[in-house]
Scaffold this active site. Structure first.
Site, PDB file in Angstrom:
ATOM      1  N   GLU A  84      25.831  81.260  46.880  1.00 47.97           N
ATOM      2  CA  GLU A  84      26.837  80.321  46.338  1.00 47.97           C
ATOM      3  C   GLU A  84      27.043  80.567  44.847  1.00 47.97           C
ATOM      4  O   GLU A  84      26.078  80.606  44.071  1.00 47.97           O
ATOM      5  CB  GLU A  84      26.385  78.877  46.591  1.00 47.97           C
ATOM      6  CG  GLU A  84      27.480  77.871  46.269  1.00 47.97           C
ATOM      7  CD  GLU A  84      27.069  76.435  46.574  1.00 47.97           C
ATOM      8  OE1 GLU A  84      26.354  76.206  47.561  1.00 47.97           O
ATOM      9  OE2 GLU A  84      27.467  75.554  45.795  1.00 47.97           O
ATOM     10  N   LYS A 280      21.335  68.157  48.814  1.00 50.98           N
ATOM     11  CA  LYS A 280      21.780  69.536  49.072  1.00 50.98           C
ATOM     12  C   LYS A 280      21.780  70.307  47.754  1.00 50.98           C
ATOM     13  O   LYS A 280      21.390  71.466  47.686  1.00 50.98           O
ATOM     14  CB  LYS A 280      23.184  69.518  49.705  1.00 50.98           C
ATOM     15  CG  LYS A 280      23.687  70.857  50.181  1.00 50.98           C
ATOM     16  CD  LYS A 280      24.434  71.633  49.128  1.00 50.98           C
ATOM     17  CE  LYS A 280      25.032  72.909  49.683  1.00 50.98           C
ATOM     18  NZ  LYS A 280      25.610  73.770  48.656  1.00 50.98           N
ATOM     19  N   ASP A 296       9.263  80.172  53.500  1.00 52.98           N
ATOM     20  CA  ASP A 296      10.062  79.699  54.628  1.00 52.98           C
ATOM     21  C   ASP A 296      10.921  78.502  54.176  1.00 52.98           C
ATOM     22  O   ASP A 296      10.422  77.380  54.083  1.00 52.98           O
ATOM     23  CB  ASP A 296       9.095  79.306  55.753  1.00 52.98           C
ATOM     24  CG  ASP A 296       9.789  78.793  56.993  1.00 52.98           C
ATOM     25  OD1 ASP A 296      10.982  78.454  56.924  1.00 52.98           O
ATOM     26  OD2 ASP A 296       9.126  78.716  58.033  1.00 52.98           O
ATOM     27  N   HIS A 393      32.866  75.626  38.624  1.00 53.10           N
ATOM     28  CA  HIS A 393      32.693  76.233  39.936  1.00 53.10           C
ATOM     29  C   HIS A 393      33.800  77.260  40.191  1.00 53.10           C
ATOM     30  O   HIS A 393      33.537  78.385  40.604  1.00 53.10           O
ATOM     31  CB  HIS A 393      32.755  75.113  40.986  1.00 53.10           C
ATOM     32  CG  HIS A 393      32.389  75.553  42.356  1.00 53.10           C
ATOM     33  ND1 HIS A 393      31.083  75.740  42.742  1.00 53.10           N
ATOM     34  CD2 HIS A 393      33.147  75.853  43.423  1.00 53.10           C
ATOM     35  CE1 HIS A 393      31.058  76.127  44.000  1.00 53.10           C
ATOM     36  NE2 HIS A 393      32.298  76.208  44.438  1.00 53.10           N
TER      37      HIS A 393
HETATM   38  C1  MEV Z   1      27.247  72.101  45.606  1.00 55.09           C
HETATM   39  O1  MEV Z   1      26.651  73.179  46.283  1.00 55.09           O
HETATM   40  C2  MEV Z   1      26.195  71.092  45.207  1.00 55.09           C
HETATM   41  C3  MEV Z   1      26.741  69.788  44.616  1.00 55.09           C
HETATM   42  O2  MEV Z   1      27.695  69.222  45.493  1.00 55.09           O
HETATM   43  C4  MEV Z   1      25.561  68.880  44.440  1.00 55.09           C
HETATM   44  C5  MEV Z   1      25.927  67.455  44.065  1.00 55.09           C
HETATM   45  O3  MEV Z   1      27.016  66.990  44.374  1.00 55.09           O
HETATM   46  O4  MEV Z   1      25.032  66.810  43.466  1.00 55.09           O
HETATM   47  C6  MEV Z   1      27.420  70.047  43.301  1.00 55.09           C
END
Ligand code: MEV
Length: 438
Positions: A84, A280, A296, A393
């Site tokens: 990513e 995430k 792992d 991003h």
């Molecule tokens: C993107 O991979 C991760 C985010 O969405 C995490 C978040 O929103 O805290 C930027």
């Protein structure tokens, strides 16, 4: 597509497997065959093939590095394997930001691993519990050979308990054992012991004078480690005075920023929709280091998510507080990882990654991983409550778009210049490239 199941596939040679794949699933088998072969590693392919069944090639993911991580006063450059685009940029920015604000402080609280033998017992419950201290002696003595080396290194079986699970599943009990596995993740060690426990328990039930119908009363269901290790846990944190949070750019008022940041964490504590995305983001950082170090990541993810839901609701794994002007942000993250065994030494890049981090032991690696997770989370939430994430991003995504559109080096420079102060989108880049080409 193939309609009938293929049998004996795993026994085919690698080339035959590849031929079967390319002939059945691709329009241009020769082209795809050459492409698959082009990803083979000239020196290491047999090692890589040895990791899995039915290997036909490699799936490259970039290995990047996030420098400037100050953790407990020591500075690391952290290897991260991730596809990513903005993850390493965010980790690096989280590292640099805290470098001059005291760095990351991390501490391993404990590193106990867990394993279970699930079995059914139709006999007398009291008799089973009364006999358990004797059973435990047998469990320990009959696994002495397996534990000897680990004990020399300072680990081994920590505790063995009998758990009554009959209120949830009829006749079901568990042997729940805790282990210390030193610098290894411990899966093989634990599973080998558990399978011996199961044999010993069954033999005991059959042969002990206490149990008249032991052979009929006992049924071993399964023996396996638990990937949930709430007592193999590491704490990482950052803190500073709210005014020190200011950076003259995106954070002009530290107090306001701290409050907004704190609210973002509160939201992730209360709302599972946000908590999932929030966590995430933490795992963006954690998984990248876990993969790079040959550990792992599925085990670490599964453990973290269970921990996030430990009180019955899925919540943020990170925490925040503002107390007497001090902003504190921390993460308690359970994980079972190692720096010996598994792929850590057999995967050549995992070996190099560990070397890059100064060949940490398992505890040090836990501290590094948790700090990266916290940095990742800090950067994401910092962006979210200030500029939003799309600007940064999409800047990184721009490179991918330009590559997809097969822009030349010259065209790329012009496109980057054009998007310096604009929001990037696929269609926007396409239009600009078409204009340049016209
Ligand atoms: C993107 O991979 C991760 C985010 O969405 C995490 C978040 O929103 O805290 C930027």
């Amino acid at each position: 597509m193939h309609k009938n199941p293929i049998s004996g596939f795993s026994r085919l040679s690698k080339i035959r497997k590849m031929q079967w794949v390319v002939e059945n699933f691709f329009k241009d088998p020769d082209l795809v065959m050459n492409e698959l072969i082009s990803y083979w590693h000239p020196g290491l392919q047999s090692i890589l093939d040895g990791f899995i069944e039915n290997s036909i090639g490699n799936f490259p993911i970039p290995l990047g590095v996030a420098p400037n991580f100050k953790i407990n006063g020591k500075v690391y450059a952290i290897p991260m394997a991730i596809e990513e685009s903005s993850v390493i940029a965010a980790a690096s920015s989280g590292a640099k930001y805290w470098f001059d604000r005291g760095g990351y402080k991390a501490e391993v609280i404990d590193s106990k691993k867990v394993g279970q033998v699930h079995f059914k017992w139709k006999g007398d419950k009291k008799l089973l519990f009364d006999s358990f201290s004797d059973i435990e002696k047998h469990l320990r003595s009959e696994t002495k050979d397996i534990t000897a080396t680990m004990e020399k290194r300072g680990g081994g079986i920590h505790s063995i308990k009998l758990i009554d699970f009959t209120d949830k599943i009829e006749d079901l009990y568990q042997i729940k054992a805790e282990f210390y596995t030193c610098d290894s993740m411990g899966a093989n060690f634990i599973n080998t012991i558990l399978e011996q426990f199961a044999k010993t328990l069954k033999d005991y039930a059959i042969s002990s004078d206490n149990f008249k119908n032991g052979d009929k009363d006992i049924q071993i269901v399964m023996s396996i480690l638990s990937n949930y290790t709430p007592e193999s846990i590491v704490h990482a944190e950052v803190s500073c005075h709210v005014e020190e949070l200011e950076n003259g750019k995106t954070i002009k008022n530290g107090k306001l920023f701290a409050e907004k940041f704190n609210t973002a964490i509160e939201i992730a504590k209360q709302d599972p929709y946000r908590a999932t995305t929030h966590n995430k983001g933490i795992f963006n950082g954690i998984d990248s280091v876990i993969i790079a170090s040959g550990n792992d990541f599925r085990a670490v993810e599964a453990c973290g998510h269970t921990y996030a839901a430990r009180d019955g609701q899925y919540r943020s794994l990170s925490n925040c507080e503002i107390n007497k002007g001090i902003f504190r942000f921390w993460l308690d993250m359970p994980m079972a990882i190692g720096t010996v065994g598994g792929l850590t030494k057999t995967h050549p890049m995992a070996r190099r990654s560990l070397e890059m981090m100064g060949n940490p032991d398992a505890h040090e690696l836990m501290k590094i991983v948790a700090s990266v997770g916290l940095a990742q989370n800090f950067s994401a939430v910092k962006s979210l409550v200030t500029t939003g994430i799309q600007k940064g991003h999409m800047k990184l995504h721009l490179t991918n778009i330009m590559t997809q559109l097969e822009a030349t080096a010259k065209e790329k420079l012009k496109i980057i210049e054009y998007f310096k102060d604009k929001t990037v989108s696929y269609s926007g880049v396409k239009t600009v490239l078409e204009k340049i080409r016209r």
